[in-house]
Design an enzyme around this catalytic site. Sequence first.
Site, PDB file in Angstrom:
ATOM      1  N   ARG A  14       1.122  -5.851  -4.831  1.00  0.00           N
ATOM      2  CA  ARG A  14       1.219  -6.748  -3.676  1.00  0.00           C
ATOM      3  C   ARG A  14       1.686  -8.163  -4.035  1.00  0.00           C
ATOM      4  O   ARG A  14       1.534  -9.076  -3.235  1.00  0.00           O
ATOM      5  CB  ARG A  14      -0.139  -6.826  -2.972  1.00  0.00           C
ATOM      6  CG  ARG A  14      -0.582  -5.532  -2.325  1.00  0.00           C
ATOM      7  CD  ARG A  14      -1.699  -5.771  -1.338  1.00  0.00           C
ATOM      8  NE  ARG A  14      -2.202  -4.532  -0.776  1.00  0.00           N
ATOM      9  CZ  ARG A  14      -1.650  -3.907   0.257  1.00  0.00           C
ATOM     10  NH1 ARG A  14      -0.579  -4.417   0.830  1.00  0.00           N
ATOM     11  NH2 ARG A  14      -2.160  -2.787   0.718  1.00  0.00           N
TER      12      ARG A  14
ATOM     13  N   ASP B 266       5.348  -8.011   5.146  1.00  0.00           N
ATOM     14  CA  ASP B 266       5.411  -9.086   4.142  1.00  0.00           C
ATOM     15  C   ASP B 266       6.525  -8.830   3.127  1.00  0.00           C
ATOM     16  O   ASP B 266       7.275  -9.734   2.775  1.00  0.00           O
ATOM     17  CB  ASP B 266       4.082  -9.193   3.388  1.00  0.00           C
ATOM     18  CG  ASP B 266       3.051  -9.956   4.208  1.00  0.00           C
ATOM     19  OD1 ASP B 266       3.453 -10.609   5.189  1.00  0.00           O
ATOM     20  OD2 ASP B 266       1.856  -9.879   3.876  1.00  0.00           O
TER      21      ASP B 266
ATOM     22  N   LYS C 182       8.182   0.581   5.594  1.00  0.00           N
ATOM     23  CA  LYS C 182       7.086   1.431   5.125  1.00  0.00           C
ATOM     24  C   LYS C 182       5.743   0.849   5.550  1.00  0.00           C
ATOM     25  O   LYS C 182       5.580  -0.360   5.513  1.00  0.00           O
ATOM     26  CB  LYS C 182       7.140   1.465   3.586  1.00  0.00           C
ATOM     27  CG  LYS C 182       5.954   2.080   2.924  1.00  0.00           C
ATOM     28  CD  LYS C 182       5.238   1.148   1.912  1.00  0.00           C
ATOM     29  CE  LYS C 182       4.533   0.004   2.522  1.00  0.00           C
ATOM     30  NZ  LYS C 182       3.587  -0.696   1.661  1.00  0.00           N
ATOM     31  N   THR C 183       4.833   1.596   5.985  1.00  0.00           N
ATOM     32  CA  THR C 183       3.392   1.303   6.039  1.00  0.00           C
ATOM     33  C   THR C 183       2.714   2.337   6.926  1.00  0.00           C
ATOM     34  O   THR C 183       3.204   2.635   8.032  1.00  0.00           O
ATOM     35  CB  THR C 183       3.024  -0.122   6.527  1.00  0.00           C
ATOM     36  OG1 THR C 183       1.595  -0.202   6.616  1.00  0.00           O
ATOM     37  CG2 THR C 183       3.606  -0.509   7.868  1.00  0.00           C
TER      38      THR C 183
ATOM     39  N   ASP D  57       0.151   1.809   8.441  1.00  0.00           N
ATOM     40  CA  ASP D  57      -0.486   1.094   9.554  1.00  0.00           C
ATOM     41  C   ASP D  57       0.334   1.153  10.846  1.00  0.00           C
ATOM     42  O   ASP D  57      -0.193   0.914  11.925  1.00  0.00           O
ATOM     43  CB  ASP D  57      -0.716  -0.377   9.195  1.00  0.00           C
ATOM     44  CG  ASP D  57      -1.754  -0.541   8.092  1.00  0.00           C
ATOM     45  OD1 ASP D  57      -2.240   0.487   7.587  1.00  0.00           O
ATOM     46  OD2 ASP D  57      -2.076  -1.689   7.741  1.00  0.00           O
TER      47      ASP D  57
ATOM     48  N   GLY E 286       0.820  -1.216   0.000  1.00  0.00           N
ATOM     49  CA  GLY E 286       0.000   0.000   0.000  1.00  0.00           C
ATOM     50  C   GLY E 286       0.848   1.258   0.000  1.00  0.00           C
ATOM     51  O   GLY E 286       1.969   1.270   0.516  1.00  0.00           O
TER      52      GLY E 286
HETATM   53  P1  FBP Z   1       0.572  -1.893   3.554  1.00  0.00           P
HETATM   54  O1  FBP Z   1       0.591  -2.717   4.806  1.00  0.00           O
HETATM   55  O2  FBP Z   1       0.991  -2.649   2.358  1.00  0.00           O
HETATM   56  O3  FBP Z   1       1.359  -0.634   3.732  1.00  0.00           O
HETATM   57  O4  FBP Z   1      -0.917  -1.431   3.266  1.00  0.00           O
HETATM   58  C1  FBP Z   1      -1.725  -1.011   4.298  1.00  0.00           C
HETATM   59  C2  FBP Z   1      -3.101  -0.601   3.850  1.00  0.00           C
HETATM   60  O5  FBP Z   1      -3.138   0.770   3.546  1.00  0.00           O
HETATM   61  C3  FBP Z   1      -4.091  -0.952   4.960  1.00  0.00           C
HETATM   62  O6  FBP Z   1      -4.189   0.078   5.881  1.00  0.00           O
HETATM   63  C4  FBP Z   1      -5.343  -1.245   4.184  1.00  0.00           C
HETATM   64  O7  FBP Z   1      -6.143  -2.184   4.853  1.00  0.00           O
HETATM   65  C5  FBP Z   1      -4.832  -1.847   2.916  1.00  0.00           C
HETATM   66  O8  FBP Z   1      -3.546  -1.306   2.712  1.00  0.00           O
HETATM   67  C6  FBP Z   1      -5.704  -1.574   1.734  1.00  0.00           C
HETATM   68  O9  FBP Z   1      -5.187  -2.254   0.643  1.00  0.00           O
HETATM   69  P2  FBP Z   1      -5.623  -2.040  -0.862  1.00  0.00           P
HETATM   70  O10 FBP Z   1      -4.761  -0.956  -1.407  1.00  0.00           O
HETATM   71  O11 FBP Z   1      -5.283  -3.333  -1.490  1.00  0.00           O
HETATM   72  O12 FBP Z   1      -7.070  -1.698  -0.871  1.00  0.00           O
END
Ligand code: FBP
Length: 558
Positions: free
Chosen positions: A144, A175, A201-202, A204, A80
């Site tokens: 992803r 991951d 990075k994230t 979250d 993300g």
């Molecule tokens: P990452 O862990 O890859 O940084 O992504 C987090 C996130 O933004 C979450 O907060 C959210 O649930 C998810 O990605 C949404 O994913 P998508 O872009 O596939 O809708």
Amino acid sequence: MSNLTSLQWIRTEYQPRLPSILNAYLSLVPKLHPQLQSRELEASLKALFPLTQSAPIITFEKKPVQDHPKLKIGVVLSGGQAPGGHTVIAALFDAAKQFHPDSELIGFKNGPSGIVKNAFIRLDNEKIAPFRNQGGFDLLGSGRTKIETPEQFEAAYQTVKSHDLDGLVIIGGDDSNTNAAFLAEYFAKKESKTIVCGVPKTIDGDLKNDFIELSFGFDTASKVYSEIIGNLLIDAKSSAKYYFFIKIMGRSASHLALECALQTHPNLTLISEEIAKKNQNLHEVIEEIALLICQRAEEGKNYGGILIPEGIIEFIPDFKMLVNELNLILKSATSGGEEFAALAEQLKLSYLKSKLTANSFDCLLQFPAEVQKQLLLDRDPHGNVQVSKIETERLFISLVEKRLSDWRKEGKYKGAFSPQPFFCGYEGRSALPTNFDCNYCYSLGILSALIIRWKLNGYMACINNLAESASEWEILTVPLCQMIHQENREGKWKAVIQKSLVNLNDPPFLSFDQEREEWRLKDHYCTPGPIQFSGNEQIADKPPLSLLYMNEMKQLQK
Ligand code: FBP
């Protein structure tokens, strides 16, 4: 013609602040970390990382260095979006060129699949310039895809070999960095010259451990959401007629919801990790919200704000059980005869009745039709429900509405309930990064270039002491396999970097816990306002509160 606004242009010129030690990064050489030592891995992990398992934890010291080699570096954005990714890339480019003017940087397109397919672009100053300190991942795109099969590993190796890369920088979450650890080991086995380096990075905030204080992007996302939440709370108080049910992004952990609560003081914030600890079922969670609304109504307050973490459904036991059962049923339906997918709409519920346990089926029946559909349709590539697509805020509204209407009939509730759902989600992932994230990401980019320059394979770039001003930040590089542990996922042991959930004994939760009773009935709403890029540094450069609270504890322990 440029698409950049005036503010975006100004941000491209922002000069990120660096930790003092990085000001002279051309004269830094690796040295063993004086205090931190690698732990001995357990046997099952040793077997997975025979070549990279015993790498030490490294930091850097100043020493005269004659000259630096030309570097060829590949970079990929994985998972993300998180504000600051472009700044890491800009720093990598700048540092590689400082090491040697003939150094090159290529970017793999659309996430790890770009490495497997060898889809890339050459990055030069002209391409990078408009992306400096900009949000989003649109310079390269993201994805992803996991590099998991032997064929994918070999394809990745062939790609880096064909480019003769000195290093591959993987900017990703838990991951992607688990993947980076395995790629590093694979490249070492192939005696490849390419070393692999990870960058945390994230938004979250769940890529956090003894070595990583915070992942980049969390600060910006939490500030974007806190601005919105603060505004909504004041709106609620002004018109005195709406209840805002605000879902906050964060796939599993509630770090973002907790940070936003600390910033804005809503009347109620659900913390998934606490719900799991108390083993609260859905009925109890709904009762808690309805009780708050009832008590506020008795004080003449028919308005308020409630934060719901996105990942909550995986923490409420009966909800989690339903989701797990559905995942299994829908997985086997897609990999087997696509039984479920082929059923006519009106037959789907009775099919599920025959497959689900009675409790789970009852749980599903309570939900509005729209949420039932969301639970049944969308699966990610790994067969799991996509939590960001489940409108938990609407689900909670509908269940609370039912409870309040029962209480109204019993004479227990006399208020007016006018709910408004809201999702703080994607807008936080691609916002213009805060000064904190720009400074942090530029430092991470330079540290990654140093890791490659000194051929430290399988390392994560870590910057710590982040609660202090940027000049005080500390740098270290930690073997990725040191962060890996064995985790039971759906009955199988998997070696992964652990997701860090909210720790209920840590200062951010404890200080929330101390204050939240006050926030329930009295309106202590705060408006943090929009992100500031200049002016008072106390505001413009302020790190997240969670980080400040953690730091206070560390200072006391010293
Ligand atoms: P990452 O862990 O890859 O940084 O992504 C987090 C996130 O933004 C979450 O907060 C959210 O649930 C998810 O990605 C949404 O994913 P998508 O872009 O596939 O809708």
